[in-house]
Scaffold this motif. Structure first.
Motif, PDB file in Angstrom:
ATOM      1  N   CYS A   1     101.341  87.088 136.877  1.00  0.00           N
ATOM      2  CA  CYS A   1     101.002  86.107 135.845  1.00  0.00           C
ATOM      3  C   CYS A   1      99.644  86.487 135.255  1.00  0.00           C
ATOM      4  CB  CYS A   1     100.950  84.711 136.436  1.00  0.00           C
ATOM      5  SG  CYS A   1     102.500  84.190 137.181  1.00  0.00           S
ATOM      6  N   GLU A   2      99.521  86.389 133.936  1.00  0.00           N
ATOM      7  CA  GLU A   2      98.322  86.887 133.264  1.00  0.00           C
ATOM      8  C   GLU A   2      97.050  86.193 133.742  1.00  0.00           C
ATOM      9  OE1 GLU A   2      96.955  88.041 128.755  1.00  0.00           O
ATOM     10  OE2 GLU A   2      98.154  86.224 129.037  1.00  0.00           O
ATOM     11  N   ARG A   3      97.082  84.871 133.900  1.00  0.00           N
ATOM     12  CA  ARG A   3      95.870  84.162 134.318  1.00  0.00           C
ATOM     13  C   ARG A   3      95.382  84.651 135.683  1.00  0.00           C
ATOM     14  NH1 ARG A   3      98.754  80.038 131.657  1.00  0.00           N
ATOM     15  NH2 ARG A   3      97.554  78.879 130.077  1.00  0.00           N
ATOM     16  N   LEU A   4      96.300  84.849 136.607  1.00  0.00           N
ATOM     17  CA  LEU A   4      95.914  85.302 137.940  1.00  0.00           C
ATOM     18  C   LEU A   4      95.417  86.743 137.908  1.00  0.00           C
ATOM     19  CD1 LEU A   4      95.760  84.336 140.861  1.00  0.00           C
ATOM     20  CD2 LEU A   4      98.061  85.249 141.218  1.00  0.00           C
ATOM     21  N   ALA A   5      96.052  87.579 137.092  1.00  0.00           N
ATOM     22  CA  ALA A   5      95.612  88.967 136.963  1.00  0.00           C
ATOM     23  C   ALA A   5      94.194  89.038 136.385  1.00  0.00           C
ATOM     24  CB  ALA A   5      96.594  89.741 136.085  1.00  0.00           C
ATOM     25  N   MET A   6      93.926  88.219 135.374  1.00  0.00           N
ATOM     26  CA  MET A   6      92.592  88.196 134.785  1.00  0.00           C
ATOM     27  C   MET A   6      91.549  87.747 135.800  1.00  0.00           C
ATOM     28  SD  MET A   6      92.746  89.220 131.614  1.00  0.00           S
ATOM     29  CE  MET A   6      91.257  88.535 130.874  1.00  0.00           C
ATOM     30  N   GLN A   7      91.893  86.741 136.590  1.00  0.00           N
ATOM     31  CA  GLN A   7      90.967  86.255 137.616  1.00  0.00           C
ATOM     32  C   GLN A   7      90.685  87.346 138.651  1.00  0.00           C
ATOM     33  OE1 GLN A   7      92.086  83.341 140.878  1.00  0.00           O
ATOM     34  NE2 GLN A   7      90.937  81.973 139.541  1.00  0.00           N
ATOM     35  N   ALA A   8      91.722  88.051 139.078  1.00  0.00           N
ATOM     36  CA  ALA A   8      91.545  89.101 140.086  1.00  0.00           C
ATOM     37  C   ALA A   8      90.733  90.270 139.546  1.00  0.00           C
ATOM     38  CB  ALA A   8      92.904  89.585 140.576  1.00  0.00           C
ATOM     39  N   SER A   9      90.871  90.574 138.253  1.00  0.00           N
ATOM     40  CA  SER A   9      90.179  91.729 137.661  1.00  0.00           C
ATOM     41  C   SER A   9      88.672  91.527 137.585  1.00  0.00           C
ATOM     42  CB  SER A   9      90.743  92.015 136.269  1.00  0.00           C
ATOM     43  OG  SER A   9      90.388  90.992 135.356  1.00  0.00           O
ATOM     44  N   ARG A  10      88.219  90.285 137.737  1.00  0.00           N
ATOM     45  CA  ARG A  10      86.772  90.030 137.694  1.00  0.00           C
ATOM     46  C   ARG A  10      86.073  90.539 138.954  1.00  0.00           C
ATOM     47  NH1 ARG A  10      88.463  84.446 136.176  1.00  0.00           N
ATOM     48  NH2 ARG A  10      88.748  84.458 133.905  1.00  0.00           N
ATOM     49  N   THR A  11      86.805  90.661 140.038  1.00  0.00           N
ATOM     50  CA  THR A  11      86.191  91.075 141.306  1.00  0.00           C
ATOM     51  C   THR A  11      86.818  92.334 141.892  1.00  0.00           C
ATOM     52  OG1 THR A  11      87.698  89.601 142.515  1.00  0.00           O
ATOM     53  CG2 THR A  11      85.532  88.714 141.912  1.00  0.00           C
ATOM     54  N   MET A  12      87.885  92.848 141.270  1.00  0.00           N
ATOM     55  CA  MET A  12      88.569  94.023 141.803  1.00  0.00           C
ATOM     56  C   MET A  12      88.770  95.054 140.698  1.00  0.00           C
ATOM     57  SD  MET A  12      91.445  92.186 144.215  1.00  0.00           S
ATOM     58  CE  MET A  12      91.827  93.716 145.071  1.00  0.00           C
ATOM     59  N   PRO A  13      88.806  96.357 141.065  1.00  0.00           N
ATOM     60  CA  PRO A  13      88.974  97.417 140.046  1.00  0.00           C
ATOM     61  C   PRO A  13      90.422  97.529 139.585  1.00  0.00           C
ATOM     62  CG  PRO A  13      88.839  98.395 142.230  1.00  0.00           C
ATOM     63  CD  PRO A  13      88.603  96.917 142.417  1.00  0.00           C
ATOM     64  N   LEU A  14      90.821  96.614 138.707  1.00  0.00           N
ATOM     65  CA  LEU A  14      92.190  96.559 138.222  1.00  0.00           C
ATOM     66  C   LEU A  14      92.268  96.905 136.743  1.00  0.00           C
ATOM     67  CD1 LEU A  14      93.535  93.249 139.845  1.00  0.00           C
ATOM     68  CD2 LEU A  14      94.030  95.593 140.574  1.00  0.00           C
ATOM     69  N   ARG A  15      93.370  97.487 136.350  1.00  0.00           N
ATOM     70  CA  ARG A  15      93.681  97.676 134.948  1.00  0.00           C
ATOM     71  C   ARG A  15      94.871  96.771 134.632  1.00  0.00           C
ATOM     72  NH1 ARG A  15      95.057 103.448 133.865  1.00  0.00           N
ATOM     73  NH2 ARG A  15      92.797 103.677 133.808  1.00  0.00           N
ATOM     74  N   ILE A  16      94.759  95.968 133.583  1.00  0.00           N
ATOM     75  CA  ILE A  16      95.842  95.090 133.156  1.00  0.00           C
ATOM     76  C   ILE A  16      96.489  95.704 131.921  1.00  0.00           C
ATOM     77  CG2 ILE A  16      96.423  92.780 132.321  1.00  0.00           C
ATOM     78  CD1 ILE A  16      93.994  91.724 133.844  1.00  0.00           C
ATOM     79  N   PHE A  17      97.811  95.798 131.914  1.00  0.00           N
ATOM     80  CA  PHE A  17      98.493  96.418 130.779  1.00  0.00           C
ATOM     81  C   PHE A  17      99.704  95.587 130.361  1.00  0.00           C
ATOM     82  CE2 PHE A  17     100.095  98.414 134.690  1.00  0.00           C
ATOM     83  CZ  PHE A  17     101.478  98.244 134.571  1.00  0.00           C
TER      84      PHE A  17
END
Length: 301
Positions: A246-262
């Motif tokens: 889910c986009e909201r959860l992915a955005m939240q996780a990307s603030r503290t983890m090295p994630l790329r959202i696509f």
């Protein structure tokens, strides 16, 4: 209290026996000893002149008469419960009600943490029992064992009241240093890569992205399954695997983890998180008050 010679307390025992089909479990839920529950069953058998249950291995199988009694017994007890809830004027500042809610960790992080914090400020004695996914959540509502369900609308039964909360969409996530992904993967690349997917319960019930994939005739290469959406990023970082979240959860996780959202290269539509509750809550002012707060906090998302 007796009604036409029947001790109405025995209906509570009968309801639990029909729900659990196990004498020991039913006794524990009612805080009764096993001999006391056995005695209640004996009195029920004598009153109705029916065995009510027959043993099949270790399971109690209801007779046809007991099966016919299940729905009216459950509904009668639920209406009594609702009637008692309206006995006093509801005052949130002093109420000590405990509400049981079945929801995913996604709904808990995105919405219900806000609900609990808001209620704590004005109703400090109200408590919550937040429960994970159950194999048959609508049965918990039917039996009056939980107050609310919060799930994607497609997973909720049409037999009970429900109301949309907010819309969400799915995105892909990968480790920021994943060498196999430069930008957004192609459809072929996305489908061929190893996935971390969320599934629930012993039977691995599909989560929303799994369900939508199947609806579109797609099948990913799932290498890791977990029971929590929030765990997905932790199993992606440092690997070449990807996930769908889910986009909201992915955005939240990307603030503290090295994630790329696509953006996903597959045509998955957005979905709606919804709230469901039992019919008997219509006459329960406390449940109605909590429901309005849930809906209000969802509108702020």
């Amino acid at each position: 209290m007796r009604f036409q010679g029947l001790d109405l307390n025995l209906l509570v025992a009968l309801n639990e026996l029909l729900a659990e089909r196990n004498l020991t479990v039913a006794a524990n839920k009612l805080n009764l000893s096993q001999p006391a529950m056995s005695a209640a069953l004996a009195r029920l058998r004598a009153y109705f002149d029916d065995d009510l249950f027959r043993m099949q291995g270790r399971q109690m199988i209801p007779t046809p008469f007991a099966e016919a009694m299940a729905t009216p017994t459950r509904e009668a007890l639920l209406h009594i419960k609702a009637m008692l809830a309206t006995r006093d004027t509801f005052d949130p500042t002093v109420s000590d009600r405990c509400f049981r809610v079945v929801l995913s960790d996604y709904a808990m992080h995105m919405l219900f943490c806000r609900v609990v914090a808001r209620i704590a400020r004005v109703a400090p004695k109200i408590t919550f029992d937040l429960l994970p996914f159950d194999e048959k959540p609508d049965e918990l509502i039917r039996r009056g064992e939980v107050d609310f369900l919060i799930f994607p609308n497609v997973f909720l039964s049409s037999s009970f009241h429900k109301e949309p909360l907010f819309e969400e969409r799915l995105v892909g996530v990968a480790w920021r240093d994943n060498p196999e992904i430069a930008d957004a993967p192609s459809f072929r690349q996305y489908m061929s890569m190893g996935h971390v997917a969320t599934q629930f319960g012993r039977s691995h019930k599909p989560s929303i992205e799994d369900w939508l994939m199947v609806e579109h005739g797609l099948q990913r290469r799932i290498e890791v399954t977990v029971q929590s959406f929030t765990v997905v990023p932790h199993l992606i970082v440092g690997t070449n695997r990807i996930g769908t979240m889910c986009e909201r959860l992915a955005m939240q996780a990307s603030r503290t983890m090295p994630l790329r959202i696509f953006e996903l290269p597959v045509p998955l539509p957005p979905f709606t998180e919804a709230l469901q509750w039992s019919q008997v809550h219509k006459s329960d002012p406390a449940a109605e008050w909590v429901r309005k707060i849930i809906l209000d906090e969802a509108s702020l998302l």
